[in-house]
Design a protein around this motif. Structure first.
Motif, PDB file in Angstrom:
ATOM      1  N   PHE A 250      -5.663   8.483 -21.026  1.00  0.00           N
ATOM      2  CA  PHE A 250      -6.755   8.762 -22.056  1.00  0.00           C
ATOM      3  C   PHE A 250      -8.117   9.715 -21.602  1.00  0.00           C
ATOM      4  CE2 PHE A 250      -7.189   6.828 -26.433  1.00  0.00           C
ATOM      5  CZ  PHE A 250      -5.914   7.620 -26.846  1.00  0.00           C
ATOM      6  N   PHE A 251      -8.447   9.313 -20.366  1.00  0.00           N
ATOM      7  CA  PHE A 251      -9.678  10.013 -19.787  1.00  0.00           C
ATOM      8  C   PHE A 251      -9.146  11.704 -19.808  1.00  0.00           C
ATOM      9  CE2 PHE A 251     -11.675  12.379 -16.616  1.00  0.00           C
ATOM     10  CZ  PHE A 251     -12.674  12.055 -16.366  1.00  0.00           C
ATOM     11  N   ILE A 252      -7.746  11.925 -19.419  1.00  0.00           N
ATOM     12  CA  ILE A 252      -7.316  13.457 -19.524  1.00  0.00           C
ATOM     13  C   ILE A 252      -7.019  13.864 -20.671  1.00  0.00           C
ATOM     14  CG2 ILE A 252      -5.300  14.638 -18.507  1.00  0.00           C
ATOM     15  CD1 ILE A 252      -5.018  12.573 -16.225  1.00  0.00           C
ATOM     16  N   CYS A 253      -6.644  12.851 -21.683  1.00  0.00           N
ATOM     17  CA  CYS A 253      -6.527  13.257 -23.176  1.00  0.00           C
ATOM     18  C   CYS A 253      -7.755  13.896 -23.614  1.00  0.00           C
ATOM     19  CB  CYS A 253      -5.999  12.012 -24.002  1.00  0.00           C
ATOM     20  SG  CYS A 253      -5.670  12.365 -25.684  1.00  0.00           S
ATOM     21  N   TYR A 313       4.386  14.448 -24.653  1.00  0.00           N
ATOM     22  CA  TYR A 313       3.120  14.860 -25.151  1.00  0.00           C
ATOM     23  C   TYR A 313       2.162  15.385 -24.268  1.00  0.00           C
ATOM     24  CZ  TYR A 313       4.382  12.050 -29.275  1.00  0.00           C
ATOM     25  OH  TYR A 313       5.010  11.460 -30.480  1.00  0.00           O
ATOM     26  N   TYR A 314       1.882  14.616 -23.157  1.00  0.00           N
ATOM     27  CA  TYR A 314       1.200  15.272 -22.274  1.00  0.00           C
ATOM     28  C   TYR A 314       1.680  16.479 -21.478  1.00  0.00           C
ATOM     29  CZ  TYR A 314      -2.222  11.019 -22.518  1.00  0.00           C
ATOM     30  OH  TYR A 314      -3.210  10.349 -22.945  1.00  0.00           O
ATOM     31  N   ALA A 406      -3.411  21.268 -15.600  1.00  0.00           N
ATOM     32  CA  ALA A 406      -2.974  20.771 -14.458  1.00  0.00           C
ATOM     33  C   ALA A 406      -2.978  19.130 -14.562  1.00  0.00           C
ATOM     34  CB  ALA A 406      -3.803  21.105 -13.153  1.00  0.00           C
ATOM     35  N   LEU A 407      -4.155  18.552 -15.141  1.00  0.00           N
ATOM     36  CA  LEU A 407      -4.580  17.220 -15.416  1.00  0.00           C
ATOM     37  C   LEU A 407      -3.424  16.466 -16.465  1.00  0.00           C
ATOM     38  CD1 LEU A 407      -8.418  17.086 -15.344  1.00  0.00           C
ATOM     39  CD2 LEU A 407      -6.741  16.037 -13.563  1.00  0.00           C
ATOM     40  N   CYS A 408      -2.979  17.311 -17.339  1.00  0.00           N
ATOM     41  CA  CYS A 408      -2.079  16.912 -18.381  1.00  0.00           C
ATOM     42  C   CYS A 408      -0.803  16.612 -17.713  1.00  0.00           C
ATOM     43  CB  CYS A 408      -1.969  17.841 -19.446  1.00  0.00           C
ATOM     44  SG  CYS A 408      -3.316  17.614 -20.522  1.00  0.00           S
TER      45      CYS A 408
END
Length: 429
Positions: A250-253, A313-314, A406-408
C-alpha cells in the motif's frame, strides 16, 4: 427525523438503509476527495503569483498526504468512540476552515500550515477508513462491492472536479475555485447531518445480509482512549508478516497514485506543452475509468483470490507507468494511458480491505486497515515531495515515473508471499 422517514420509505420498497448510508458516504467522500485533488490544479498558479518553487509547494502537499494517512488509524478509533456522523461533520468543518483561511495566505509557511497540517488532519479523520467501517458494520453480504463503490468515490472525486476547477482557475483565479470547493463541502455536511447514522440498530435493522429477525443490540459505550486503541492495534498487528506485506504494497500504491499522478501529472503535461484544462480533463477521464474499475474490483474481490487480484493490479499499473514516458504525450498515447491506468487507479483497495478483514477479523478490520492506509499515504507523501524535487533539480518528472513503475512490479511479486487464507476465515468475511 429525516433518517426515520427515509428508513420507512426504503423499507416499503424492500431496500436496506445500508444503501442510503452508502449513497450519503459516496457523496461526502466524492466532495471531500475533490478537496484533496484540487491542489494539483493550483501548483502552477501559486508559482506564478507567489514565486514559490515546485519543491516548496510539494512539501506542503507531501505533509497533507502523510497526515491524511497517519490520521487513519486514529480516525478508526474516533469513529468507534464518537460515531460516524459526528466525526465526519467535524472533519468537514476542519477542512472547510483550512481552505477558507488559505484564501488570504501570502507566505509559504501559511501554505504548509493550512494545506499541509489543517487539511491533512481534517481529511485524515475519515479517509478510506470511513468506507471500510460502513462496509464491515452495515453489511454482511456485498462487503467487497460496497468497499469498491466507496473507494471509487474517493479516487473519482479527486479527479472528476479537476477540469471544472482548472477552467475556473484559468478564467477567474484559484481563489474562486477554492471558494467553490468550500461550498460543496457545505452541501456534503448537510447530507451527512440528515442521513448518516452509526449502526443498523439505530434504525431498527440488522446488517444487510444478516438473516436474523431482531435488530442487534447496541454495543456498550466505547470508552477506550483513542491513542491506546490505535497504538494497541499497531502493536498486535505488527507481529504479523501479512500486515507488513500489505503495508509495503500500500506504500507503493500511494506512491504510484496520489503522490505522483494526482499531484504532478498536470504540471508534467504543461512541461510537454499540454494546456492545463486538457491535462485536468485527462485526469477526469481516469476518474471515470477508475470508477468502473474499482467497482468491478470490489465485485471480483467477493469471488476470487485477492492475492492474485493484487498481483495483476500492481503489475499492470507498473507497466502503464513505465509506458507513459514513451507515449510521446500524443493524444493517442495519453488516451491509452488514461484508460489503462484509470481502470487500475485504486482497484487495489477492495482486495486489501478483504485480506485485512480475513486475517485480523471484522471487529478490528478498520483499525488495522487504518495503519495499512497510513503506509499508503506515507508513500504518497514521499512521491509528492520526491517528484517535485526531481522536477526542481533535473527539470523533468520522468525519473519519478520510472521509479514508481519499478516499485509496482516489486509490489506485484511480494503480495504473493501472503499464504492462501483458510476457508473458514474467508467465510466469515
Amino acid at each position: 427525523m429525516i433518517s426515520n422517514w427515509l428508513s420507512a420509505a426504503l423499507a416499503r420498497r424492500n431496500i436496506h438503509y445500508g444503501w442510503a448510508m452508502v449513497a450519503v458516504t459516496f457523496l461526502a467522500a466524492l466532495i471531500s476527495a475533490g478537496t484533496v485533488g484540487a491542489p494539483g490544479v493550483f501548483i502552477v498558479p501559486l508559482q506564478k503569483e507567489f514565486g514559490w518553487s515546485a519543491a516548496e509547494i510539494s512539501s506542503a502537499l507531501s505533509i497533507r498526504l502523510i497526515l491524511f494517512g497517519l490520521m487513519a488509524p486514529f480516525a478508526a478509533a474516533l469513529l468507534n468512540r464518537y460515531g460516524l456522523r459526528n466525526v465526519t461533520l467535524v472533519a468537514q468543518l476542519i477542512v472547510a476552515s483550512g481552505l477558507l483561511a488559505s484564501l488570504f495566505m501570502t507566505q509559504v509557511w501559511q501554505l504548509v500550515l493550512l494545506w499541509g497540517v489543517v487539511v491533512g488532519i481534517g481529511t485524515g479523520m475519515t479517509a478510506l477508513v470511513l468506507g471500510a467501517t460502513i462496509a464491515t458494520r452495515w453489511f454482511v453480504a456485498r462487503r467487497g462491492l460496497v468497499v469498491g463503490i466507496l473507494t471509487a468515490s474517493v479516487a473519482t472525486g479527486q479527479l472528476l472536479f479537476l477540469p471544472l476547477l482548472a477552467a475556473i482557475t484559468e478564467r477567474l483565479g484559484w481563489r474562486i475555485a477554492l471558494a467553490l470547493v468550500c461550498m460543496m463541502l457545505g452541501v456534503a455536511a448537510f447530507a451527512v447531518l440528515m442521513v448518516m447514522r452509526d449502526r443498523p440498530s439505530d434504525v431498527g435493522l440488522r446488517p444487510f445480509g444478516d438473516e436474523g429477525t431482531e435488530p442487534l443490540p447496541a454495543p456498550p459505550p466505547n470508552t477506550a482512549p483513542i491513542m491506546a486503541a490505535a497504538l494497541g492495534t499497531l502493536r498486535d498487528s505488527s507481529k504479523s508478516t501479512v500486515f507488513w506485506v500489505l503495508f509495503a504494497t500500500f506504500f507503493i500504491c500511494g506512491a504510484s497514485t496520489n503522490g505522483l499522478i494526482q499531484v504532478h501529472l498536470i504540471p508534467m503535461c504543461l512541461d510537454f506543452g499540454i494546456p492545463q484544462v486538457q491535462a485536468a480533463s485527462l485526469l477526469a477521464a481516469m476518474g471515470v475509468f477508475d470508477f468502473v474499475g474499482t467497482i468491478i474490483s470490489g465485485w471480483l474481490s467477493d469471488r476470487y483470490d485477492n492475492r492474485w487480484l493484487l498481483f495483476w493490479y500492481y503489475g499492470l499499473r507498473g507497466l502503464s507507468l513505465l509506458f507513459l514516458p514513451y507515449s510521446d504525450f500524443t493524444f493517442y498515447g495519453l488516451s491509452l494511458f488514461a484508460v489503462f491506468y484509470g481502470l487500475d487507479w485504486i482497484a487495489t483497495v477492495p482486495p486489501t480491505v478483504r485480506l485485512t478483514a480475513q486475517r485480523f477479523g471484522p471487529e478490528r478490520a478498520n483499525l488495522v486497515f487504518g495503519w495499512i492506509f497510513a503506509g499508503h499515504q506515507l508513500g504518497a507523501g514521499v512521491a509528492a515531495f520526491g517528484a517535485g524535487l526531481t522536477r526542481t533539480v533535473y527539470a523533468t518528472y520522468l525519473p519519478a515515473f520510472f521509479v514508481a513503475g519499478a516499485l509496482c512490479i516489486v509490489a506485484a511479486l511480494i503480495v504473493l508471499t501472503i499464504s492462501r487464507p483458510a476457508k473458514v476465515a474467508a467465510a466469515t468475511v
